[in-house]
Design a protein around this motif. Structure first.
Motif, PDB file in Angstrom:
ATOM      1  N   LEU A 150       1.157  -1.398  -0.297  1.00 31.31           N
ATOM      2  CA  LEU A 150      -0.117   0.187  -0.210  1.00 31.31           C
ATOM      3  C   LEU A 150       0.716   1.234   0.353  1.00 31.31           C
ATOM      4  O   LEU A 150       0.320   1.852  -1.084  1.00 31.31           O
ATOM      5  N   TYR A 151       2.090   1.080   1.099  1.00 32.01           N
ATOM      6  CA  TYR A 151       2.684   2.067   1.021  1.00 32.01           C
ATOM      7  C   TYR A 151       3.200   3.096  -0.590  1.00 32.01           C
ATOM      8  O   TYR A 151       3.919   3.253  -1.001  1.00 32.01           O
ATOM      9  N   ASP A 152       3.545   1.197  -1.562  1.00 31.13           N
ATOM     10  CA  ASP A 152       4.435   1.603  -2.282  1.00 31.13           C
ATOM     11  C   ASP A 152       3.508   2.406  -3.874  1.00 31.13           C
ATOM     12  O   ASP A 152       3.849   3.216  -3.933  1.00 31.13           O
ATOM     13  N   LYS A 153       1.993   2.363  -2.973  1.00 36.05           N
ATOM     14  CA  LYS A 153       0.980   2.837  -4.339  1.00 36.05           C
ATOM     15  C   LYS A 153       0.799   4.307  -4.061  1.00 36.05           C
ATOM     16  O   LYS A 153       0.873   5.419  -4.769  1.00 36.05           O
ATOM     17  N   ARG A 154       0.633   5.193  -2.768  1.00 36.70           N
ATOM     18  CA  ARG A 154       1.147   5.796  -1.971  1.00 36.70           C
ATOM     19  C   ARG A 154       1.853   6.998  -2.418  1.00 36.70           C
ATOM     20  O   ARG A 154       1.872   7.924  -2.997  1.00 36.70           O
ATOM     21  N   GLN A 155       3.519   5.728  -2.604  1.00 36.54           N
ATOM     22  CA  GLN A 155       4.405   6.996  -2.763  1.00 36.54           C
ATOM     23  C   GLN A 155       4.267   7.464  -4.747  1.00 36.54           C
ATOM     24  O   GLN A 155       4.618   8.443  -4.757  1.00 36.54           O
ATOM     25  N   ASP A 156       3.952   6.881  -5.146  1.00 35.66           N
ATOM     26  CA  ASP A 156       4.144   6.449  -6.837  1.00 35.66           C
ATOM     27  C   ASP A 156       2.507   7.513  -6.714  1.00 35.66           C
ATOM     28  O   ASP A 156       2.606   8.505  -7.816  1.00 35.66           O
ATOM     29  N   ILE A 157       1.352   7.281  -6.323  1.00 33.15           N
ATOM     30  CA  ILE A 157       0.594   8.140  -6.398  1.00 33.15           C
ATOM     31  C   ILE A 157       1.163   9.779  -6.041  1.00 33.15           C
ATOM     32  O   ILE A 157       1.125  10.948  -6.507  1.00 33.15           O
ATOM     33  N   ALA A 158       1.980  10.261  -5.128  1.00 34.58           N
ATOM     34  CA  ALA A 158       2.112  11.717  -4.301  1.00 34.58           C
ATOM     35  C   ALA A 158       3.420  11.764  -6.024  1.00 34.58           C
ATOM     36  O   ALA A 158       3.134  13.089  -6.276  1.00 34.58           O
ATOM     37  N   LYS A 159       4.251  10.893  -5.652  1.00 34.39           N
ATOM     38  CA  LYS A 159       5.137  11.178  -7.387  1.00 34.39           C
ATOM     39  C   LYS A 159       4.588  12.143  -8.438  1.00 34.39           C
ATOM     40  O   LYS A 159       4.607  12.878  -9.011  1.00 34.39           O
ATOM     41  N   LYS A 160       3.439  11.181  -8.632  1.00 36.16           N
ATOM     42  CA  LYS A 160       2.619  11.856  -9.606  1.00 36.16           C
ATOM     43  C   LYS A 160       2.064  13.075  -9.420  1.00 36.16           C
ATOM     44  O   LYS A 160       1.482  13.552 -10.362  1.00 36.16           O
ATOM     45  N   ASP A 161       1.167  13.047  -8.196  1.00 34.13           N
ATOM     46  CA  ASP A 161       1.177  14.032  -8.545  1.00 34.13           C
ATOM     47  C   ASP A 161       1.881  15.936  -8.088  1.00 34.13           C
ATOM     48  O   ASP A 161       1.527  16.218  -8.803  1.00 34.13           O
ATOM     49  N   GLN A 162       3.049  15.602  -7.830  1.00 33.18           N
ATOM     50  CA  GLN A 162       4.323  16.411  -7.597  1.00 33.18           C
ATOM     51  C   GLN A 162       4.370  16.260  -9.259  1.00 33.18           C
ATOM     52  O   GLN A 162       4.249  17.696  -9.690  1.00 33.18           O
ATOM     53  N   ARG A 163       4.747  15.431 -10.207  1.00 35.60           N
ATOM     54  CA  ARG A 163       4.686  15.525 -11.097  1.00 35.60           C
ATOM     55  C   ARG A 163       4.041  16.846 -12.837  1.00 35.60           C
ATOM     56  O   ARG A 163       3.447  17.446 -13.301  1.00 35.60           O
ATOM     57  N   ARG A 164       2.451  16.657 -11.738  1.00 34.08           N
ATOM     58  CA  ARG A 164       1.187  17.603 -12.172  1.00 34.08           C
ATOM     59  C   ARG A 164       1.964  18.761 -12.086  1.00 34.08           C
ATOM     60  O   ARG A 164       0.802  19.324 -12.889  1.00 34.08           O
ATOM     61  N   GLU A 165       1.648  18.948 -10.939  1.00 30.08           N
ATOM     62  CA  GLU A 165       2.044  20.206 -10.272  1.00 30.08           C
ATOM     63  C   GLU A 165       3.460  21.305 -10.942  1.00 30.08           C
ATOM     64  O   GLU A 165       2.857  22.428 -11.231  1.00 30.08           O
ATOM     65  N   ALA A 166       4.393  20.079 -10.777  1.00 34.42           N
ATOM     66  CA  ALA A 166       5.750  20.825 -11.536  1.00 34.42           C
ATOM     67  C   ALA A 166       4.842  21.500 -12.907  1.00 34.42           C
ATOM     68  O   ALA A 166       4.800  22.376 -13.397  1.00 34.42           O
ATOM     69  N   GLU A 167       4.360  20.034 -13.255  1.00 36.37           N
ATOM     70  CA  GLU A 167       3.826  20.571 -15.162  1.00 36.37           C
ATOM     71  C   GLU A 167       3.037  22.193 -15.136  1.00 36.37           C
ATOM     72  O   GLU A 167       2.969  22.628 -15.917  1.00 36.37           O
ATOM     73  N   LYS A 168       2.076  21.632 -14.787  1.00 39.34           N
ATOM     74  CA  LYS A 168       1.052  22.790 -14.491  1.00 39.34           C
ATOM     75  C   LYS A 168       2.121  24.463 -14.163  1.00 39.34           C
ATOM     76  O   LYS A 168       1.491  25.405 -14.901  1.00 39.34           O
ATOM     77  N   GLU A 169       2.900  24.548 -13.086  1.00 41.07           N
ATOM     78  CA  GLU A 169       3.360  25.682 -12.806  1.00 41.07           C
ATOM     79  C   GLU A 169       4.412  26.340 -13.760  1.00 41.07           C
ATOM     80  O   GLU A 169       4.395  26.968 -14.463  1.00 41.07           O
ATOM     81  N   PHE A 170       5.370  24.937 -14.282  1.00 40.04           N
ATOM     82  CA  PHE A 170       5.965  25.054 -15.838  1.00 40.04           C
ATOM     83  C   PHE A 170       4.419  25.735 -16.943  1.00 40.04           C
ATOM     84  O   PHE A 170       5.163  26.965 -17.771  1.00 40.04           O
ATOM     85  N   LYS A 171       3.816  25.366 -17.152  1.00 37.69           N
ATOM     86  CA  LYS A 171       2.835  26.023 -17.978  1.00 37.69           C
ATOM     87  C   LYS A 171       2.585  27.283 -17.768  1.00 37.69           C
ATOM     88  O   LYS A 171       2.925  28.468 -18.374  1.00 37.69           O
ATOM     89  N   VAL A 172       2.445  27.711 -16.485  1.00 40.11           N
ATOM     90  CA  VAL A 172       1.809  28.711 -16.551  1.00 40.11           C
ATOM     91  C   VAL A 172       3.307  29.967 -16.504  1.00 40.11           C
ATOM     92  O   VAL A 172       3.289  31.165 -16.888  1.00 40.11           O
ATOM     93  N   LYS A 173       4.210  29.451 -16.080  1.00 42.10           N
ATOM     94  CA  LYS A 173       5.545  31.186 -16.450  1.00 42.10           C
ATOM     95  C   LYS A 173       5.508  30.460 -17.683  1.00 42.10           C
ATOM     96  O   LYS A 173       5.432  32.045 -18.169  1.00 42.10           O
ATOM     97  N   ASN A 174       5.402  30.247 -18.791  1.00 39.40           N
ATOM     98  CA  ASN A 174       5.699  29.723 -19.948  1.00 39.40           C
ATOM     99  C   ASN A 174       4.083  30.726 -20.729  1.00 39.40           C
ATOM    100  O   ASN A 174       4.789  31.246 -21.712  1.00 39.40           O
ATOM    101  N   LEU A 175       3.402  30.730 -20.204  1.00 40.26           N
ATOM    102  CA  LEU A 175       2.390  31.813 -20.459  1.00 40.26           C
ATOM    103  C   LEU A 175       2.165  32.799 -20.714  1.00 40.26           C
ATOM    104  O   LEU A 175       2.002  34.094 -21.452  1.00 40.26           O
ATOM    105  N   TYR A 176       3.267  33.377 -19.397  1.00 38.29           N
ATOM    106  CA  TYR A 176       3.700  34.922 -19.639  1.00 38.29           C
ATOM    107  C   TYR A 176       5.010  35.685 -19.912  1.00 38.29           C
ATOM    108  O   TYR A 176       6.080  35.289 -20.013  1.00 38.29           O
TER     109      TYR A 176
END
Length: 155
Positions: free
Chosen positions: A129-155
């Motif tokens: 279970l903790y491995d699955k939680r780690q994977d989900i946390a990594k996926k969320d971090q990556r998604r957040e980073a992509e979102k921030e990157f997208k916002v930075k490149n819009l301006y």
């Protein structure tokens, strides 16, 4: 020659969520006529399926191929066990690995390669279970980073 033509029929995304995939193998799939026609139409599911080795033969259980509409009496049981074709050395190697604790075989995808039905199976170790939680946390971090990157490149 030309490159190999591959047509994906079914994918098992859940396997990557529930297991660590160590090795991948390609196996041929023994089918009957109406099953092939049904698979060509994309009516196949491997979500709840698993692979076993019995008497040095590889079998996939729980793979659902919907009956072909025009198949009438020639249709087979959609959930019947289907035989997989692999080399003896590969089967021997897999048997040895499966004897180790925690290993299992799961179908990852079903596809047609040069007109022949193939199954990609993975030698897998179950995730805790903790491995699955780690994977989900990594996926969320990556998604957040992509979102921030997208916002930075819009301006």
């Amino acid at each position: 020659m030309g490159r190999e033509a591959q047509k994906l029929v079914a994918n098992n995304k859940k396997a990557y969520h529930d297991y660590f995939i160590d090795e991948n193998y390609e196996a041929g799939l023994v089918l009957h006529g109406t099953e092939v026609k049904s698979m060509r139409m994309g009516k196949c599911s491997i979500k709840e399926s698993f692979v076993r080795i019995e008497n040095n033969e590889v079998w996939v259980y729980g793979m659902h191929i919907s009956p072909y509409e025009k198949g009438n009496i020639f249709n087979r049981d959609p959930l019947r066990p289907k035989k997989l074709l692999m080399h003896k050395e590969e089967i021997r190697k897999l048997t040895g690995k499966l004897a180790e604790k925690g290993f299992t075989l799961v179908p990852l995808q079903v596809y047609f390669k040069d007109g022949r039905a193939k199954v990609e199976i993975g030698l897998a170790r179950g995730k805790k279970l903790y491995d699955k939680r780690q994977d989900i946390a990594k996926k969320d971090q990556r998604r957040e980073a992509e979102k921030e990157f997208k916002v930075k490149n819009l301006y």
